[in-house]
Scaffold this motif. Structure first.
Motif, mmCIF file in Angstrom:
data_model
loop_
_atom_site.group_PDB
_atom_site.id
_atom_site.type_symbol
_atom_site.label_atom_id
_atom_site.label_comp_id
_atom_site.label_asym_id
_atom_site.label_seq_id
_atom_site.Cartn_x
_atom_site.Cartn_y
_atom_site.Cartn_z
ATOM 1 N N LYS A 1 0.850 -1.193 0.000
ATOM 2 C CA LYS A 1 0.000 0.000 0.000
ATOM 3 C C LYS A 1 0.885 1.243 0.000
ATOM 4 C CE LYS A 1 -4.440 1.206 2.027
ATOM 5 N NZ LYS A 1 -4.942 1.634 0.760
ATOM 6 N N GLY A 2 0.546 2.211 -0.850
ATOM 7 C CA GLY A 2 1.348 3.432 -0.933
ATOM 8 C C GLY A 2 2.462 3.347 -1.963
ATOM 9 N N LYS A 3 2.727 2.153 -2.484
ATOM 10 C CA LYS A 3 3.758 2.004 -3.515
ATOM 11 C C LYS A 3 3.160 2.328 -4.878
ATOM 12 C CE LYS A 3 6.845 0.160 -0.689
ATOM 13 N NZ LYS A 3 7.735 1.119 -0.027
ATOM 14 N N ARG A 4 4.001 2.858 -5.729
ATOM 15 C CA ARG A 4 3.622 3.161 -7.122
ATOM 16 C C ARG A 4 4.675 2.532 -8.015
ATOM 17 N NH1 ARG A 4 0.843 7.250 -8.742
ATOM 18 N NH2 ARG A 4 2.501 8.253 -9.915
ATOM 19 N N ILE A 5 4.257 1.552 -8.786
ATOM 20 C CA ILE A 5 5.238 0.705 -9.478
ATOM 21 C C ILE A 5 4.948 0.627 -10.977
ATOM 22 C CG2 ILE A 5 6.231 -1.626 -9.592
ATOM 23 C CD1 ILE A 5 5.298 -1.979 -6.627
ATOM 24 N N LEU A 6 5.982 0.840 -11.787
ATOM 25 C CA LEU A 6 5.891 0.659 -13.240
ATOM 26 C C LEU A 6 6.522 -0.675 -13.626
ATOM 27 C CD1 LEU A 6 5.554 1.552 -16.265
ATOM 28 C CD2 LEU A 6 7.765 2.739 -16.023
ATOM 29 N N VAL A 7 5.775 -1.473 -14.389
ATOM 30 C CA VAL A 7 6.308 -2.719 -14.936
ATOM 31 C C VAL A 7 6.373 -2.574 -16.450
ATOM 32 C CG1 VAL A 7 6.029 -5.224 -15.101
ATOM 33 C CG2 VAL A 7 5.216 -4.020 -13.052
ATOM 34 N N THR A 8 7.565 -2.542 -17.011
ATOM 35 C CA THR A 8 7.667 -2.449 -18.474
ATOM 36 C C THR A 8 7.321 -3.818 -19.061
ATOM 37 O OG1 THR A 8 10.023 -3.013 -18.623
ATOM 38 C CG2 THR A 8 9.480 -0.684 -18.271
ATOM 39 N N GLY A 9 6.677 -3.803 -20.212
ATOM 40 C CA GLY A 9 6.221 -5.072 -20.789
ATOM 41 C C GLY A 9 5.201 -5.741 -19.884
ATOM 42 N N GLY A 10 4.410 -4.959 -19.176
ATOM 43 C CA GLY A 10 3.495 -5.504 -18.166
ATOM 44 C C GLY A 10 2.170 -6.019 -18.717
ATOM 45 N N GLY A 11 1.994 -5.954 -20.038
ATOM 46 C CA GLY A 11 0.724 -6.397 -20.620
ATOM 47 C C GLY A 11 0.605 -7.902 -20.729
ATOM 48 N N THR A 12 1.737 -8.588 -20.768
ATOM 49 C CA THR A 12 1.729 -10.037 -20.987
ATOM 50 C C THR A 12 2.824 -10.710 -20.157
ATOM 51 O OG1 THR A 12 3.237 -9.727 -22.859
ATOM 52 C CG2 THR A 12 0.891 -9.937 -23.398
ATOM 53 N N GLY A 13 2.803 -12.017 -20.160
ATOM 54 C CA GLY A 13 3.913 -12.826 -19.639
ATOM 55 C C GLY A 13 4.261 -12.560 -18.185
ATOM 56 N N LEU A 14 5.563 -12.613 -17.898
ATOM 57 C CA LEU A 14 6.017 -12.426 -16.515
ATOM 58 C C LEU A 14 5.641 -11.048 -15.997
ATOM 59 C CD1 LEU A 14 9.686 -13.889 -16.538
ATOM 60 C CD2 LEU A 14 7.519 -15.082 -16.302
ATOM 61 N N GLY A 15 5.683 -10.042 -16.880
ATOM 62 C CA GLY A 15 5.358 -8.669 -16.468
ATOM 63 C C GLY A 15 3.936 -8.573 -15.953
ATOM 64 N N LYS A 16 3.023 -9.226 -16.649
ATOM 65 C CA LYS A 16 1.616 -9.211 -16.227
ATOM 66 C C LYS A 16 1.460 -9.899 -14.867
ATOM 67 C CE LYS A 16 -2.925 -10.890 -17.729
ATOM 68 N NZ LYS A 16 -3.651 -11.629 -18.776
ATOM 69 N N GLU A 17 2.169 -10.987 -14.682
ATOM 70 C CA GLU A 17 2.091 -11.723 -13.408
ATOM 71 C C GLU A 17 2.571 -10.849 -12.244
ATOM 72 O OE1 GLU A 17 0.966 -14.816 -12.947
ATOM 73 O OE2 GLU A 17 0.760 -15.471 -15.028
ATOM 74 N N MET A 18 3.700 -10.191 -12.434
ATOM 75 C CA MET A 18 4.233 -9.354 -11.348
ATOM 76 C C MET A 18 3.327 -8.160 -11.101
ATOM 77 S SD MET A 18 8.353 -9.567 -11.981
ATOM 78 C CE MET A 18 8.323 -9.370 -13.753
ATOM 79 N N ALA A 19 2.825 -7.556 -12.201
ATOM 80 C CA ALA A 19 1.917 -6.413 -12.064
ATOM 81 C C ALA A 19 0.695 -6.818 -11.240
ATOM 82 C CB ALA A 19 1.487 -5.921 -13.450
ATOM 83 N N GLU A 20 0.195 -8.028 -11.499
ATOM 84 C CA GLU A 20 -0.984 -8.493 -10.764
ATOM 85 C C GLU A 20 -0.694 -8.617 -9.272
ATOM 86 O OE1 GLU A 20 -2.968 -12.086 -12.124
ATOM 87 O OE2 GLU A 20 -4.592 -11.658 -10.701
ATOM 88 N N ASP A 21 0.494 -9.134 -8.944
ATOM 89 C CA ASP A 21 0.815 -9.306 -7.526
ATOM 90 C C ASP A 21 0.976 -7.953 -6.826
ATOM 91 O OD1 ASP A 21 0.926 -11.645 -5.952
ATOM 92 O OD2 ASP A 21 3.007 -11.189 -5.437
ATOM 93 N N TYR A 22 1.587 -7.005 -7.511
ATOM 94 C CA TYR A 22 1.741 -5.668 -6.915
ATOM 95 C C TYR A 22 0.368 -5.045 -6.654
ATOM 96 C CZ TYR A 22 6.664 -6.035 -8.321
ATOM 97 O OH TYR A 22 7.966 -6.430 -8.455
ATOM 98 N N LEU A 23 -0.516 -5.194 -7.625
ATOM 99 C CA LEU A 23 -1.872 -4.640 -7.485
ATOM 100 C C LEU A 23 -2.602 -5.313 -6.316
ATOM 101 C CD1 LEU A 23 -4.019 -2.764 -8.891
ATOM 102 C CD2 LEU A 23 -4.848 -4.847 -10.011
ATOM 103 N N ARG A 24 -2.520 -6.627 -6.294
ATOM 104 C CA ARG A 24 -3.201 -7.413 -5.254
ATOM 105 C C ARG A 24 -2.715 -7.010 -3.855
ATOM 106 N NH1 ARG A 24 -2.288 -11.787 -2.370
ATOM 107 N NH2 ARG A 24 -0.196 -12.054 -3.198
ATOM 108 N N LEU A 25 -1.434 -6.653 -3.764
ATOM 109 C CA LEU A 25 -0.858 -6.286 -2.465
ATOM 110 C C LEU A 25 -1.004 -4.795 -2.166
ATOM 111 C CD1 LEU A 25 2.297 -8.601 -2.614
ATOM 112 C CD2 LEU A 25 0.354 -8.846 -1.054
ATOM 113 N N GLY A 26 -1.761 -4.082 -3.018
ATOM 114 C CA GLY A 26 -2.145 -2.717 -2.671
ATOM 115 C C GLY A 26 -1.414 -1.601 -3.392
ATOM 116 N N ALA A 27 -0.492 -1.922 -4.290
ATOM 117 C CA ALA A 27 0.239 -0.861 -5.008
ATOM 118 C C ALA A 27 -0.612 -0.275 -6.132
ATOM 119 C CB ALA A 27 1.526 -1.432 -5.599
ATOM 120 N N GLU A 28 -0.313 0.981 -6.494
ATOM 121 C CA GLU A 28 -0.837 1.544 -7.743
ATOM 122 C C GLU A 28 0.127 1.108 -8.830
ATOM 123 O OE1 GLU A 28 -1.515 5.876 -7.805
ATOM 124 O OE2 GLU A 28 -1.588 5.670 -5.623
#
Ligand code: HXC
Length: 296
Positions: free
Chosen positions: A11-38
């Motif tokens: 919560k309170g984190k703001r994270i950019l994942v490059t190539g976040g639309g697919t593959g590993l990037g999408k997976e990590m983006a999902e976990d960051y979102l689930r744990l409260g990050a923008e």
């Protein structure tokens, strides 16, 4: 398997994942979102990014914003990072995940083929890191950078030489900037995943093989490919508060494949010219399909 972490960890984190639309990037983006990050994701296909954002927000709520951009274009990268800062303040984290790769005998590469991969991985990741780093330093903000590398940064990989060279360069960027930017509270670490099968990578690295992990287990002491939750847990750990003293490291997560058998593409020396022609056609077909969807 599931998450190791409490809800709201990021919560309170703001994270950019490059190539976040697919593959590993999408997976990590999902976990960051689930744990409260923008979360912000960027890539070359606007429709793919927007679909991913919708899917992830539908599942977890929160905010995922998209930027259609080719990270090979330094000016466009700086503009995007400026827009993100203006949108809600400084990022707290960056994941250099966007990559390009395909297997090929090095003798058959053209300069343009080399440049396509080095442009995305080596130049592009630097541009994004630099655009964030200079803003963090100017604003007195802390930041955490994770670069997604491979174990080939230590032993090289035949048949994926532009990727191996570029990712090895990012490993040294990680170490160099950990020392240079440590005084500002900016951390840089890297993850070197073994095989975590995804569509984009497998179409270009193991064409014709399914992503169920069959065919990718040989030589891995754990006897299996990686599970996405394992990668996500490491990526979230490195973004969370509480490991501020951890910087400049590249952490392998590969079931000891690299230690036991090199974890690279040396086995492809068995392929014939005819096999390579077939591979090349399959890879080009995948490339063309993706390209047709690009918006930048
Ligand atoms: C030889 C090839 C080729 C092939 C493309 N090229 N495929 N050469 N064999 N199989 C050459 C083209 O002929 C062209 O050169 C040059 O590459 C550039 O091709 P373009 O398609 O014009 O470039 P571009 O559209 O920018 O595409 C970049 C790309 C593409 C890297 C080639 O594959 C891409 O966009 N990939 C992004 C997704 C991706 O690769 N994901 C996998 C990442 S896996 P000429 O001179 O012929 O015109 C990873 C590591 C995973 O990074 C590690 C797992 C353990």
């Amino acid at each position: 398997m599931s998450s190791m972490f409490r809800d709201g960890l990021l919560k309170g984190k703001r994270i950019l994942v490059t190539g976040g639309g697919t593959g590993l990037g999408k997976e990590m983006a999902e976990d960051y979102l689930r744990l409260g990050a923008e979360v912000y994701i960027c890539g070359r296909r606007k429709n793919v990014l927007d679909e991913t954002a919708k899917e992830l927000m539908g599942r977890h709520g929160g905010s995922v914003k998209t930027h259609a951009i080719d990270i090979r274009v330094a000016g466009a990268v700086d503009e995007m990072i400026g827009e993100i800062w203006a949108d809600g303040g400084p990022l707290t984290g960056l994941v250099n995940n966007a990559a390009g790769n395909f297997i090929s005998p090095t003798k058959d590469l053209t300069p343009k083929g080399f440049d396509a991969i080095a442009g995305i991985v080596f130049h592009g990741s630097f541009y994004v890191t630099h655009a964030c780093g200079k803003r963090w330093i100017e604003g007195g903000n802390k930041g955490s950078v994770i670069s997604i590398l491979t174990t080939w940064v230590w032993n090289g990989s035949p048949f994926t030489v532009p990727s191996a060279m570029s990712k090895a360069g990012l490993n040294i960027m990680t170490k160099s900037l950990a020392a240079e930017w440590g005084p500002y509270g900016i951390r840089l670490n890297a993850i070197a995943p073994g095989p975590f099968p995804t569509k984009g990578a497998w179409e270009r690295l193991s064409p014709g093989q399914s992503t169920d992990g069959d065919g990718s287990r040989d030589g891995i002491p754990m006897g299996r490919v990686g599970e996405m939750d394992e990668l996500k847990n490491l990526a979230s750990f490195l973004m969370a508060d509480g490991c501020d003293y951890l910087t400049g490291q590249c952490i392998a997560i590969d079931g000891a494949g690299y230690l036991a058998s090199g974890g690279n593409f040396a086995r492809l020396s068995k392929l014939s010219e005819a096999d390579w022609d077939k591979m090349r056609d399959m890879i080009r077909t995948a490339n063309e399909k993706d390209k047709a969807q690009r918006s930048v």
